[in-house]
Write a protein that holds these residues in place. Structure first.
Motif, PDB file in Angstrom:
ATOM      1  N   LYS A  97       0.818  -1.216   0.000  1.00 33.40           N
ATOM      2  CA  LYS A  97       0.000   0.000   0.000  1.00 33.40           C
ATOM      3  C   LYS A  97       0.848   1.260   0.000  1.00 33.40           C
ATOM      4  N   SER A  98       1.954   1.224   0.729  1.00 33.84           N
ATOM      5  CA  SER A  98       2.758   2.439   0.859  1.00 33.84           C
ATOM      6  C   SER A  98       3.578   2.720  -0.382  1.00 33.84           C
ATOM      7  N   GLY A  99       3.847   1.705  -1.194  1.00 39.10           N
ATOM      8  CA  GLY A  99       4.609   1.911  -2.417  1.00 39.10           C
ATOM      9  C   GLY A  99       6.098   1.988  -2.198  1.00 39.10           C
ATOM     10  N   GLY A 100       6.567   1.678  -0.994  1.00 40.35           N
ATOM     11  CA  GLY A 100       7.997   1.655  -0.742  1.00 40.35           C
ATOM     12  C   GLY A 100       8.596   3.011  -0.440  1.00 40.35           C
ATOM     13  N   GLY A 101       7.832   4.092  -0.554  1.00 40.88           N
ATOM     14  CA  GLY A 101       8.345   5.413  -0.223  1.00 40.88           C
ATOM     15  C   GLY A 101       9.159   6.057  -1.333  1.00 40.88           C
ATOM     16  N   ARG A 102       9.374   5.352  -2.457  1.00 43.90           N
ATOM     17  CA  ARG A 102      10.153   5.907  -3.565  1.00 43.90           C
ATOM     18  C   ARG A 102       9.228   6.260  -4.712  1.00 43.90           C
ATOM     19  N   ARG A 103       9.526   7.360  -5.383  1.00 43.32           N
ATOM     20  CA  ARG A 103       8.760   7.736  -6.565  1.00 43.32           C
ATOM     21  C   ARG A 103       9.507   7.258  -7.798  1.00 43.32           C
ATOM     22  N   ARG A 104       8.743   6.838  -8.792  1.00 43.47           N
ATOM     23  CA  ARG A 104       9.376   6.414 -10.037  1.00 43.47           C
ATOM     24  C   ARG A 104       9.758   7.647 -10.832  1.00 43.47           C
ATOM     25  N   ARG A 105      10.967   7.653 -11.338  1.00 42.78           N
ATOM     26  CA  ARG A 105      11.428   8.775 -12.151  1.00 42.78           C
ATOM     27  C   ARG A 105      10.895   8.616 -13.553  1.00 42.78           C
ATOM     28  N   ARG A 106      10.555   9.729 -14.164  1.00 45.80           N
ATOM     29  CA  ARG A 106      10.058   9.702 -15.527  1.00 45.80           C
ATOM     30  C   ARG A 106      11.221   9.432 -16.481  1.00 45.80           C
ATOM     31  N   ARG A 107      11.000   8.542 -17.420  1.00 40.08           N
ATOM     32  CA  ARG A 107      12.064   8.203 -18.360  1.00 40.08           C
ATOM     33  C   ARG A 107      12.182   9.290 -19.414  1.00 40.08           C
ATOM     34  N   THR A 108      13.405   9.618 -19.762  1.00 42.65           N
ATOM     35  CA  THR A 108      13.624  10.618 -20.797  1.00 42.65           C
ATOM     36  C   THR A 108      14.278   9.944 -21.990  1.00 42.65           C
ATOM     37  N   MET A 109      13.987  10.500 -23.170  1.00 45.19           N
ATOM     38  CA  MET A 109      14.555   9.957 -24.392  1.00 45.19           C
ATOM     39  C   MET A 109      15.827  10.694 -24.744  1.00 45.19           C
ATOM     40  N   SER A 110      16.750   9.973 -25.300  1.00 43.12           N
ATOM     41  CA  SER A 110      17.972  10.619 -25.763  1.00 43.12           C
ATOM     42  C   SER A 110      17.658  11.380 -27.052  1.00 43.12           C
ATOM     43  N   PRO A 111      18.435  12.408 -27.360  1.00 42.98           N
ATOM     44  CA  PRO A 111      18.195  13.155 -28.611  1.00 42.98           C
ATOM     45  C   PRO A 111      18.284  12.267 -29.845  1.00 42.98           C
ATOM     46  N   ALA A 112      19.148  11.273 -29.831  1.00 42.94           N
ATOM     47  CA  ALA A 112      19.266  10.373 -30.983  1.00 42.94           C
ATOM     48  C   ALA A 112      17.979   9.568 -31.181  1.00 42.94           C
ATOM     49  N   THR A 113      17.423   9.068 -30.087  1.00 40.14           N
ATOM     50  CA  THR A 113      16.179   8.301 -30.170  1.00 40.14           C
ATOM     51  C   THR A 113      15.036   9.183 -30.647  1.00 40.14           C
ATOM     52  N   ARG A 114      14.983  10.397 -30.124  1.00 35.37           N
ATOM     53  CA  ARG A 114      13.948  11.334 -30.534  1.00 35.37           C
ATOM     54  C   ARG A 114      14.043  11.641 -32.034  1.00 35.37           C
ATOM     55  N   ALA A 115      15.289  11.782 -32.531  1.00 35.36           N
ATOM     56  CA  ALA A 115      15.496  12.044 -33.960  1.00 35.36           C
ATOM     57  C   ALA A 115      15.055  10.854 -34.804  1.00 35.36           C
ATOM     58  N   LYS A 116      15.319   9.628 -34.334  1.00 36.13           N
ATOM     59  CA  LYS A 116      14.890   8.437 -35.065  1.00 36.13           C
ATOM     60  C   LYS A 116      13.369   8.373 -35.157  1.00 36.13           C
ATOM     61  N   ILE A 117      12.692   8.668 -34.056  1.00 37.34           N
ATOM     62  CA  ILE A 117      11.235   8.630 -34.049  1.00 37.34           C
ATOM     63  C   ILE A 117      10.676   9.692 -34.986  1.00 37.34           C
ATOM     64  N   ALA A 118      11.264  10.892 -34.964  1.00 38.38           N
ATOM     65  CA  ALA A 118      10.804  11.969 -35.847  1.00 38.38           C
ATOM     66  C   ALA A 118      11.021  11.605 -37.309  1.00 38.38           C
ATOM     67  N   ALA A 119      12.156  10.986 -37.629  1.00 39.60           N
ATOM     68  CA  ALA A 119      12.431  10.581 -39.014  1.00 39.60           C
ATOM     69  C   ALA A 119      11.440   9.515 -39.472  1.00 39.60           C
TER      70      ALA A 119
END
Length: 115
Positions: free
Chosen positions: A41-63
């Motif tokens: 129920k408590s979730g362990g007290g830690r928050r999950r960090r949001r994942r970020t994309m690298s600029p290279a990955t973002r460029a691949k998706i845009a292409a």
């Protein structure tokens, strides 16, 4: 099942010790899952960090997205088609004048036949 006050206090104490040991174990092992209801129920007290994309990955998706849109459009450029389609349907001044004169003649004929 009748429990005396002393037995109940002992059970609560044991549950707390088990929870504490499970948290320590999860910290050592690196994210072992909690089996107790309090830990879940408590979730362990830690928050999950949001994942970020690298600029290279973002460029691949845009292409890839640009390639998909190019297939949908049939290979034509995005800016080229808009200017031509806006121009379509316009009349020259002479054609507009000719249509205007024709309509005026039609309205005049209708007025004459109505009176």
């Amino acid at each position: 099942m009748d429990l005396s006050l002393r037995q109940l206090e002992e059970a609560v104490s044991l549950r707390r010790q088990i929870d504490s040991l499970e948290r320590r174990f999860a910290g050592l092992v690196g994210g072992g899952r909690a089996t107790s209801s309090a830990g879940a129920k408590s979730g362990g007290g830690r928050r999950r960090r949001r994942r970020t994309m690298s600029p290279a990955t973002r460029a691949k998706i845009a292409a890839a997205a640009r390639a998909r849109w190019a297939r949908v459009r049939g290979g034509r450029k995005a800016g080229g088609g808009a200017k031509k389609s806006r121009r379509r349907g316009r009349m020259s001044a002479a054609a507009r004048k000719k249509l205007s004169d024709m309509m005026k003649a039609r309205w005049a004929a209708r007025r004459r036949s109505g009176k």
